[in-house]
Design an enzyme around this catalytic site. Structure first.
Site, PDB file in Angstrom:
ATOM      1  N   GLU A 155      10.016   3.392 -10.388  1.00  0.00           N
ATOM      2  CA  GLU A 155      10.045   4.789  -9.966  1.00  0.00           C
ATOM      3  C   GLU A 155      11.408   5.427 -10.289  1.00  0.00           C
ATOM      4  O   GLU A 155      11.521   6.653 -10.377  1.00  0.00           O
ATOM      5  CB  GLU A 155       9.767   4.863  -8.455  1.00  0.00           C
ATOM      6  CG  GLU A 155       9.650   6.273  -7.929  1.00  0.00           C
ATOM      7  CD  GLU A 155       9.080   6.317  -6.513  1.00  0.00           C
ATOM      8  OE1 GLU A 155       8.167   5.540  -6.215  1.00  0.00           O
ATOM      9  OE2 GLU A 155       9.552   7.134  -5.720  1.00  0.00           O
ATOM     10  N   ARG A 185       3.663   3.527   1.659  1.00  0.00           N
ATOM     11  CA  ARG A 185       5.084   3.189   1.693  1.00  0.00           C
ATOM     12  C   ARG A 185       5.862   4.079   0.734  1.00  0.00           C
ATOM     13  O   ARG A 185       5.390   4.391  -0.353  1.00  0.00           O
ATOM     14  CB  ARG A 185       5.278   1.729   1.283  1.00  0.00           C
ATOM     15  CG  ARG A 185       6.722   1.328   1.160  1.00  0.00           C
ATOM     16  CD  ARG A 185       6.891  -0.146   0.898  1.00  0.00           C
ATOM     17  NE  ARG A 185       6.512  -0.577  -0.436  1.00  0.00           N
ATOM     18  CZ  ARG A 185       7.229  -0.354  -1.547  1.00  0.00           C
ATOM     19  NH1 ARG A 185       8.354   0.315  -1.494  1.00  0.00           N
ATOM     20  NH2 ARG A 185       6.796  -0.816  -2.710  1.00  0.00           N
ATOM     21  N   PHE A 209      14.569   9.043  -4.984  1.00  0.00           N
ATOM     22  CA  PHE A 209      13.286   8.341  -5.056  1.00  0.00           C
ATOM     23  C   PHE A 209      12.207   9.195  -4.421  1.00  0.00           C
ATOM     24  O   PHE A 209      12.505  10.085  -3.624  1.00  0.00           O
ATOM     25  CB  PHE A 209      13.384   6.980  -4.347  1.00  0.00           C
ATOM     26  CG  PHE A 209      13.210   5.815  -5.284  1.00  0.00           C
ATOM     27  CD1 PHE A 209      14.200   5.490  -6.188  1.00  0.00           C
ATOM     28  CD2 PHE A 209      12.050   5.049  -5.273  1.00  0.00           C
ATOM     29  CE1 PHE A 209      14.041   4.428  -7.060  1.00  0.00           C
ATOM     30  CE2 PHE A 209      11.881   3.984  -6.136  1.00  0.00           C
ATOM     31  CZ  PHE A 209      12.872   3.668  -7.027  1.00  0.00           C
ATOM     32  N   GLN A 261      -1.216   0.185  -1.834  1.00  0.00           N
ATOM     33  CA  GLN A 261      -0.529   1.220  -2.615  1.00  0.00           C
ATOM     34  C   GLN A 261      -0.745   1.032  -4.118  1.00  0.00           C
ATOM     35  O   GLN A 261      -0.556  -0.059  -4.648  1.00  0.00           O
ATOM     36  CB  GLN A 261       0.971   1.177  -2.335  1.00  0.00           C
ATOM     37  CG  GLN A 261       1.747   2.182  -3.175  1.00  0.00           C
ATOM     38  CD  GLN A 261       3.167   2.349  -2.677  1.00  0.00           C
ATOM     39  OE1 GLN A 261       4.039   1.549  -2.984  1.00  0.00           O
ATOM     40  NE2 GLN A 261       3.387   3.372  -1.879  1.00  0.00           N
ATOM     41  N   HIS A 299       0.071  -2.120  -6.301  1.00  0.00           N
ATOM     42  CA  HIS A 299       1.485  -2.445  -6.233  1.00  0.00           C
ATOM     43  C   HIS A 299       1.916  -3.063  -4.915  1.00  0.00           C
ATOM     44  O   HIS A 299       2.644  -4.043  -4.892  1.00  0.00           O
ATOM     45  CB  HIS A 299       2.283  -1.166  -6.480  1.00  0.00           C
ATOM     46  CG  HIS A 299       3.765  -1.340  -6.487  1.00  0.00           C
ATOM     47  ND1 HIS A 299       4.394  -2.186  -7.374  1.00  0.00           N
ATOM     48  CD2 HIS A 299       4.747  -0.804  -5.729  1.00  0.00           C
ATOM     49  CE1 HIS A 299       5.711  -2.138  -7.161  1.00  0.00           C
ATOM     50  NE2 HIS A 299       5.935  -1.324  -6.153  1.00  0.00           N
ATOM     51  N   ARG A 318       4.065   8.076  -3.696  1.00  0.00           N
ATOM     52  CA  ARG A 318       3.260   7.373  -4.697  1.00  0.00           C
ATOM     53  C   ARG A 318       1.766   7.619  -4.561  1.00  0.00           C
ATOM     54  O   ARG A 318       1.068   7.727  -5.578  1.00  0.00           O
ATOM     55  CB  ARG A 318       3.545   5.868  -4.592  1.00  0.00           C
ATOM     56  CG  ARG A 318       4.936   5.544  -5.047  1.00  0.00           C
ATOM     57  CD  ARG A 318       5.291   4.111  -4.779  1.00  0.00           C
ATOM     58  NE  ARG A 318       6.633   3.841  -5.307  1.00  0.00           N
ATOM     59  CZ  ARG A 318       7.300   2.717  -5.107  1.00  0.00           C
ATOM     60  NH1 ARG A 318       6.757   1.757  -4.382  1.00  0.00           N
ATOM     61  NH2 ARG A 318       8.506   2.560  -5.624  1.00  0.00           N
ATOM     62  N   LEU A 338       5.320  -3.083 -13.827  1.00  0.00           N
ATOM     63  CA  LEU A 338       5.988  -1.931 -13.233  1.00  0.00           C
ATOM     64  C   LEU A 338       7.011  -1.282 -14.160  1.00  0.00           C
ATOM     65  O   LEU A 338       7.862  -1.937 -14.733  1.00  0.00           O
ATOM     66  CB  LEU A 338       6.698  -2.388 -11.951  1.00  0.00           C
ATOM     67  CG  LEU A 338       7.339  -1.275 -11.123  1.00  0.00           C
ATOM     68  CD1 LEU A 338       6.276  -0.341 -10.586  1.00  0.00           C
ATOM     69  CD2 LEU A 338       8.154  -1.862  -9.991  1.00  0.00           C
ATOM     70  N   HIS A 376       0.834   2.192  -7.504  1.00  0.00           N
ATOM     71  CA  HIS A 376       2.074   2.768  -8.017  1.00  0.00           C
ATOM     72  C   HIS A 376       1.728   3.632  -9.228  1.00  0.00           C
ATOM     73  O   HIS A 376       0.928   3.226 -10.065  1.00  0.00           O
ATOM     74  CB  HIS A 376       3.033   1.637  -8.393  1.00  0.00           C
ATOM     75  CG  HIS A 376       4.430   2.079  -8.689  1.00  0.00           C
ATOM     76  ND1 HIS A 376       4.748   2.823  -9.799  1.00  0.00           N
ATOM     77  CD2 HIS A 376       5.584   1.883  -8.022  1.00  0.00           C
ATOM     78  CE1 HIS A 376       6.056   3.062  -9.796  1.00  0.00           C
ATOM     79  NE2 HIS A 376       6.580   2.512  -8.727  1.00  0.00           N
TER      80      HIS A 376
END
Lengths: 598, 260
Positions: A269, A409, A141, A254, A367, A300, A266, A256
């Site tokens: 990721e 994050r 990730f 955030q 996000h 991100r 979404l 995304h």
């Protein structure tokens, strides 16, 4: 007017996603059985269930095949072989991801608890994907320097949510599904309970408790393009703020990198974790320019800014040039069907593209809310920068700000944070109750005040549609307080929020009935959006630096001299936010601030 | 993009019912301008927020994972959020929407799922683990995980339950959703009580009530097959002691690597 009963529990938890359900389960597990959980939607509808890619923990189950480099294919680590991951590394990645705004004591606890919490999920029946020898499967990730995203295909949040809900039921937790909390009762810095609407009947009740915990989720619905559910209107954050509790680091939102084009839904990721590319209209993997080392798996904030730059400079895709392509074709049919089945369905359903055959148009999408209700590492809410506790009030998950995510994050750390700190809050609450916490008296009739507030809304002959106000706010936030910010646009954003707050006074609720009045709920939710958006914008205006997800084009550098600190916002006497600042907890010897490059 | 999605106005015909004010359900028509990419949920949102705030339905995630918005659209149960509006517009330029059948209506498309959740609880949806908990994870093979794949994908939306003709006649029937959950636990090598679970689901209200009409398969928005799970449970119920013994044997090795 006693038209409703007063309900009493030792513990009331608001929100039934991972944070709330963990807290409820852990409290009950510790022997405090009188726990009531209120949720405005059925617990299994909570947005934790929408999380896709994984939950982080340095389990050391897989590694890149030796000799293939850091981006090579993954295999299970043979027994006895050297390990590739550690909690120390997870900690460093999280700190770097946070752009040094995360509190390092809290991050240390999170990465250490991570391992145990994943095994606890597994022992409770969570169905993780597996390595050939039967261990929990892991993938890569963004921003993580080892494969430590433990996953269940691409529906990790879904299986975690169902598992923890089942366990809460097993432990006898009482759920109030479709109860909407309107007010938090705090007197003399100690919590007394909440006021809530039973949505089915429309009756408004006072619920008294020795401890109240908020796991009410994030505030992404303040933005036009968002991955968030309709439900993510930041109710808990706004309610706490209105009750005099501060909010922390609200300006950090955030975006995304891979929301579905025009929908914002979404695309995990994990698409990039499994090897997907980001492509501009010239067919270039543009991340080469911005993050030559990590490429698409940079964190991100960086990837979203890179995409937005490509779009702003005219290299976007689709008719309006506002998209980017997420190309997964080279992963092959088998891998996509096995590892990313939900993502594939979403692309087919909403943009009519099968990722097996074609690149998927995406764009950055609001996000995750890094900011929220400030707590210590036990979920105890604090009242000020010096850490004075709000007695009996706890928070965890996206509604809270511990802060482990700081300014940005990392993917898979949110399910982790909600689980670890939800559980810790549960343990702390159980101890608080067992230590002799009292049911404190309530002054006056707070339920009656809420009834009056609802009556005023329903009786308002206003002419403004709530939806129009909400839509204007969202467009404003995306346009003027989005990925790139500057003083001029933020001032426009603030003026707009103030204007919309005024116009809201003329809002019209169309449904005047008491039964299942979701029109009324949408109105209360819109009010909450207007409340905390002011804190986001004002906080962003104050913070004259760029850090993590907060990117000021007029102050493009991180400024540790002046801004290595958390923003704390209280609602002032005049109804406007009042700001103070709180030091970040750093281990200067271990993880001093560095330049952040990927 | 081509112009074949040009805007046009469609009629959305909604079954209205508020037990506080209406004697019986009635149909009400709304006109919606159909925009490219619009879903049935988008159309409902447009109606609710701009035309008639009293139109009531549940929704949250809008991408088929939360299970809130199952309803009856043009005669079949499905989710509103991932159903394209243009696919549902009939030759009369109309889409007809109502609540899930067989369930008491709370208001418009909002139904009372009380019995649905009671049956879910009845099958004890939680894992009953062995006494011996390892320090790390229980080992499961990829095939063992695959066998649970369908059941764990279920989002508990109720589309299957309220399409089931048996439920229509008898609310005591456990129902396809809960049987699918039970199937998931019965087949999980970590679960210690498969025989007891099978006894529960093979009683009078259980797997033998299923008439294999397959409505649940047609209704499932996630493409799952509860009927097959029910048939598997039936077969396993016949030999539950054998399964229990096999499970005890399997559980002796839950802490060991799966052989290559």
């Amino acid at each position: 007017m006693p038209n409703s009963e007063v309900i009493t529990h030792d513990v009331i938890i608001v929100g039934a996603g991972l944070a709330g359900s963990w807290a409820a389960m852990a409290t009950a597990q510790q022997g405090v059985k009188d726990v009531g959980v209120l949720s405005k939607i059925h617990p299994l509808r909570s947005h934790s269930g929408a999380a896709q890619g994984g939950i982080a923990a340095a389990l050391n189950n897989v590694r890149p095949v030796p000799g293939t480099g850091p981006r090579g294919p993954l295999e299970q680590i043979p027994v006895g072989d050297e390990l590739v991951d550690s909690t120390e590394l997870h900690m460093f990645d999280t700190i770097k991801g946070s752009d040094w705004l995360g509190d390092q004591n809290a991050i240390e606890i999170m990465v250490n608890d991570a391992i145990d919490v994943i095994y606890e999920y597994e022992h409770m029946g969570c169905v993780f994907s597996r390595t050939p020898d039967g261990r929990i499967a892991q993938r890569r990730f963004g921003g993580h320097s080892a494969p430590r995203a433990n996953y269940a295909a691409d529906r990790t949040g879904h299986v975690l949510l169902h598992t923890i809900h089942e366990q809460a039921l097993y432990h006898g937790v009482k759920f109030y599904a479709e109860w909407y909390v309107m007010d938090l009762i705090v007197e003399d810095n100690a919590v007394r309970g909440v006021v809530a609407i039973d949505v089915l009947t429309g009756k408004i009740h006072l619920l008294r408790a020795k401890a109240v915990m908020f796991g009410t989720g994030g505030y992404g619905r303040a933005f036009k393009i968002t991955s968030n559910a309709y439900a993510n209107t930041g109710d808990g954050v706004a309610i706490a703020y209105d009750a005099g509790v501060p909010l922390m680091d609200m300006e950090f939102v955030q975006f995304h990198p891979t929301g579905l084009y025009q929908h914002g839904i979404l695309m995990s990721e994990a698409c990039r974790g499994e090897g997907g590319y980001l492509i501009n209209k010239n067919g270039e993997r543009f991340m080469e320019k911005y993050a030559p080392d990590k490429m698409e798996l940079a964190p991100r904030d960086l990837v979203s800014r890179s995409e937005q730059t490509e779009i702003d400079e005219g290299r976007g895709v689709m008719d309006d040039g506002q998209g980017i392509f997420l190309d997964m074709r080279h992963l092959g049919r088998e891998k996509i069907l096995e590892r990313l089945p939900q993502v594939r369905d979403i692309a087919i359903d909403f943009v009519h593209v099968d990722p097996i055959d074609d690149p998927v148009p995406i764009q950055p999408t609001a996000h995750y809310s890094m900011g929220g209700i400030p707590t210590d590492v036990h979920g105890q809410v604090i009242a000020d920068a010096s850490g004075t506790p709000v007695v009996g009030f706890y928070a965890a998950g996206e509604a809270a700000c511990v802060s482990v995510h700081g300014a940005n994050r990392l993917g898979t750390n949110s399910l982790l944070e909600a689980s670890v700190f939800g559980r810790r809050a549960g343990y702390a609450i159980a101890e608080f109750i067992k230590g002799g916490a009292k049911l404190l008296p309530v002054t006056g009739d707070p339920a009656e005040r809420s009834r009056q507030a609802v009556k005023e809304l329903l009786d308002n002959p206003g002419t403004e549609l709530v939806e129009d106000i909400a839509q204007e706010l969202k467009a404003n936030m995306t346009m003027n307080c989005g990925i790139f910010r500057d003083e001029e646009r933020l001032n426009i954003a603030l003026d707009k929020v103030h204007e919309l707050q005024q116009r809201f006074k003329n809002a019209r609720v169309m449904d005047k009935g008491s039964r299942f009045n979701t029109d009324l709920l949408a109105t209360l939710e819109a009010k909450h959006l207007l409340t905390f958006s002011e804190v986001i914008v004002k906080g962003a205006l104050n913070r004259t630096e760029s850090r993590g997800a907060h990117s000021r084009t007029d102050h493009p550098k991180r400024d540790d001299e002046d801004w290595l600190k958390h923003t704390i916002a209280h609602k002032g006497e005049d109804g406007r936010p009042q700001f103070s600042y709180k030091d970040v907890t750093l281990y200067w010897d271990r993880f001093p601030p560095q330049e952040r490059k990927y | 993009m081509s112009n074949n999605n040009a805007q046009r106005t469609v009629t959305v015909r909604i079954q209205r019912f508020n037990p506080d004010t209406d004697k019986k359900p009635y149909m009400q028509d709304y006109q919606v301008e159909m925009k490219p990419g619009m879903t049935v949920l988008d159309a409902l949102h447009e109606i609710k927020t701009h035309q008639d705030g009293t139109v009531t339905y549940r929704r949250s995630c809008r991408h088929a994972i939360c299970g809130s918005c199952a309803m009856h659209i043009n005669g079949r149960n499905t989710l509103a959020c991932n159903t394209p509006l243009k696919n549902e517009v009939t030759h009369k330029n109309t889409v007809t929407i109502g609540p899930l059948p067989y369930l008491p209506v709370i208001k418009d498309m909002v139904v009372d799922r009380t019995t649905f959740w009671e049956e879910y609880l009845r099958v004890k949806p939680w894992l009953i683990p062995p006494d011996d908990i390892p320090e790390k994870e229980f080992r499961m093979s990829q095939d063992e995980v695959k066998a649970l794949h369908d059941a764990e994908t279920c989002i508990m939306c109720g589309a299957c339950y309220s399409s089931c003709a048996v439920i229509g006649l008898n609310k005591k029937y456990i129902g396809p959703h809960a049987l699918l959950k039970s199937f998931m636990r019965v087949l999980d090598p970590r679960d210690s009580s498969p025989a007891e679970r099978l006894e529960e689901v093979s009683g009078a209200d259980g797997v033998y009530r299923c008439h294999t009409i397959f409505n649940c398969i047609d209704a499932c928005p996630k493409g799952l097959n509860p009927t097959q799970a029910i048939e598997t449970l039936r077969k396993l119920a016949q030999k539950r002691q054998k399964l229990e013994e096999a499970r005890r044997e399997r559980q002796k090795h839950l802490n060991e690597p799966i052989p290559a």
